[in-house]
Scaffold this motif. Sequence first.
Motif, short mmCIF file in Angstrom:
data_model
loop_
_atom_site.label_atom_id
_atom_site.label_comp_id
_atom_site.label_asym_id
_atom_site.label_seq_id
_atom_site.Cartn_x
_atom_site.Cartn_y
_atom_site.Cartn_z
N PHE A 38 0.80 -1.22 0.00
CA PHE A 38 0.00 0.00 0.00
C PHE A 38 0.84 1.27 0.00
CE2 PHE A 38 -2.89 -3.29 1.37
CZ PHE A 38 -3.95 -3.06 0.53
N ASP A 39 2.13 1.13 -0.35
CA ASP A 39 2.95 2.32 -0.54
C ASP A 39 2.37 3.09 -1.72
OD1 ASP A 39 4.66 1.45 1.45
OD2 ASP A 39 6.12 0.59 0.06
N ASN A 40 2.41 4.39 -1.63
CA ASN A 40 1.88 5.21 -2.72
C ASN A 40 2.87 5.38 -3.85
OD1 ASN A 40 -0.56 5.56 -1.49
ND2 ASN A 40 0.04 7.42 -0.46
N LYS A 41 4.12 4.90 -3.64
CA LYS A 41 5.14 5.05 -4.66
C LYS A 41 5.89 3.73 -4.81
CE LYS A 41 9.23 7.83 -5.76
NZ LYS A 41 10.10 8.91 -5.29
N LEU A 42 6.05 3.28 -6.07
CA LEU A 42 6.79 2.07 -6.38
C LEU A 42 7.86 2.42 -7.41
CD1 LEU A 42 3.82 -0.39 -6.99
CD2 LEU A 42 5.13 -0.13 -4.89
N LYS A 58 3.38 6.42 -9.07
CA LYS A 58 2.61 7.00 -7.97
C LYS A 58 1.20 6.48 -8.14
CE LYS A 58 5.49 11.08 -7.74
NZ LYS A 58 5.58 12.51 -7.98
N LYS A 59 0.62 5.89 -7.09
CA LYS A 59 -0.67 5.23 -7.25
C LYS A 59 -1.66 5.63 -6.17
CE LYS A 59 0.98 1.09 -4.94
NZ LYS A 59 0.27 0.02 -4.33
N LEU A 60 -2.92 5.63 -6.57
CA LEU A 60 -4.05 5.89 -5.67
C LEU A 60 -5.09 4.81 -5.89
CD1 LEU A 60 -4.47 9.73 -6.23
CD2 LEU A 60 -3.54 8.63 -4.18
N ILE A 61 -5.64 4.27 -4.81
CA ILE A 61 -6.68 3.25 -4.94
C ILE A 61 -7.91 3.86 -5.61
CG2 ILE A 61 -8.29 1.79 -3.66
CD1 ILE A 61 -6.15 1.37 -1.57
N ASN A 62 -8.48 3.13 -6.56
CA ASN A 62 -9.69 3.54 -7.27
C ASN A 62 -10.65 2.36 -7.19
OD1 ASN A 62 -11.69 3.90 -9.16
ND2 ASN A 62 -10.34 4.61 -10.78
N LEU A 63 -11.68 2.46 -6.38
CA LEU A 63 -12.59 1.34 -6.16
C LEU A 63 -13.86 1.42 -7.02
CD1 LEU A 63 -12.25 1.01 -2.29
CD2 LEU A 63 -11.06 -0.28 -4.07
N LYS A 64 -13.88 2.29 -8.02
CA LYS A 64 -15.05 2.42 -8.87
C LYS A 64 -15.34 1.15 -9.67
CE LYS A 64 -14.55 7.38 -9.51
NZ LYS A 64 -14.16 8.43 -10.47
N ASN A 65 -14.28 0.45 -10.10
CA ASN A 65 -14.44 -0.73 -10.95
C ASN A 65 -13.70 -1.93 -10.36
OD1 ASN A 65 -15.91 0.54 -13.14
ND2 ASN A 65 -14.04 1.70 -13.47
N GLY A 66 -13.85 -2.18 -9.09
CA GLY A 66 -13.16 -3.30 -8.46
C GLY A 66 -11.80 -2.86 -7.95
N LYS A 87 6.10 10.05 -19.72
CA LYS A 87 5.04 10.08 -18.70
C LYS A 87 3.85 9.29 -19.20
CE LYS A 87 4.94 12.88 -15.60
NZ LYS A 87 5.08 12.59 -14.20
N ASN A 88 3.12 8.70 -18.26
CA ASN A 88 1.93 7.94 -18.60
C ASN A 88 0.96 7.98 -17.42
OD1 ASN A 88 0.34 6.04 -20.17
ND2 ASN A 88 0.91 4.52 -18.66
N LYS A 89 -0.33 8.13 -17.72
CA LYS A 89 -1.38 8.05 -16.70
C LYS A 89 -2.36 6.99 -17.15
CE LYS A 89 -1.08 12.63 -14.82
NZ LYS A 89 -1.78 13.63 -14.07
N GLU A 90 -2.75 6.10 -16.22
CA GLU A 90 -3.68 5.04 -16.56
C GLU A 90 -4.32 4.48 -15.30
OE1 GLU A 90 -1.83 1.33 -17.93
OE2 GLU A 90 0.07 2.23 -17.36
#
Length: 128
Positions: A38-42, A58-66, A87-90
Motif C-alpha cells: 500500500f505504498d503510494n510510490k513504487l 505513484k498510485k491511488l486506490i480507485n474502487l469504482k471498478n473493483g 510520462k503515462n497516466k492510466e
Amino acid sequence: MTENKDVMNALNSINKHLKKNGILIFDNFNAEAIFTNFDNKLVTHAKFNDKKYKRIIKKLINLKNGWTWDLDETYYVTEKGKTKKFKNKETLRAFTIDELNLFLGLCRFKVIDNIKQDFSFTTIARKI
C-alpha cells in the motif's frame, strides 16, 4: 464480469492471429505484490542489452471498478549515457499469475514460463 470477458476476447484474438506454435510474450503487474503493497510510490528497474529502464509509479486506490489503481507513471530510459523521460497516466487492473494462466489455457495457450520481477511478471506462452 465484463473485464474477464475482455481478457478472454483479447487472448482469443491473439491466438487467432498467431501461427501454429506461435509464441506470446507479455508482462503484467503482479496483483499479489502490488495489491498487498500500500505504498503510494513504487520503483522498478530493468536492463536489456545496453539500455537501462526505471519506472516510478505513484498510485491511488480507485474502487469504482473493483480492485484498480489510478497510476501516474514516469519512465526513464538510459542508453549511452543519455536519459529520456516519458510520462503515462492510466488505471491499472492487475492479475495473479494463476488467473492469467487459467485465461491462457482457456484460450488455447500453453504457458511455458512466468518470470517474476519486482511488482510485475512476464509470461511466455505457446499457441496450441
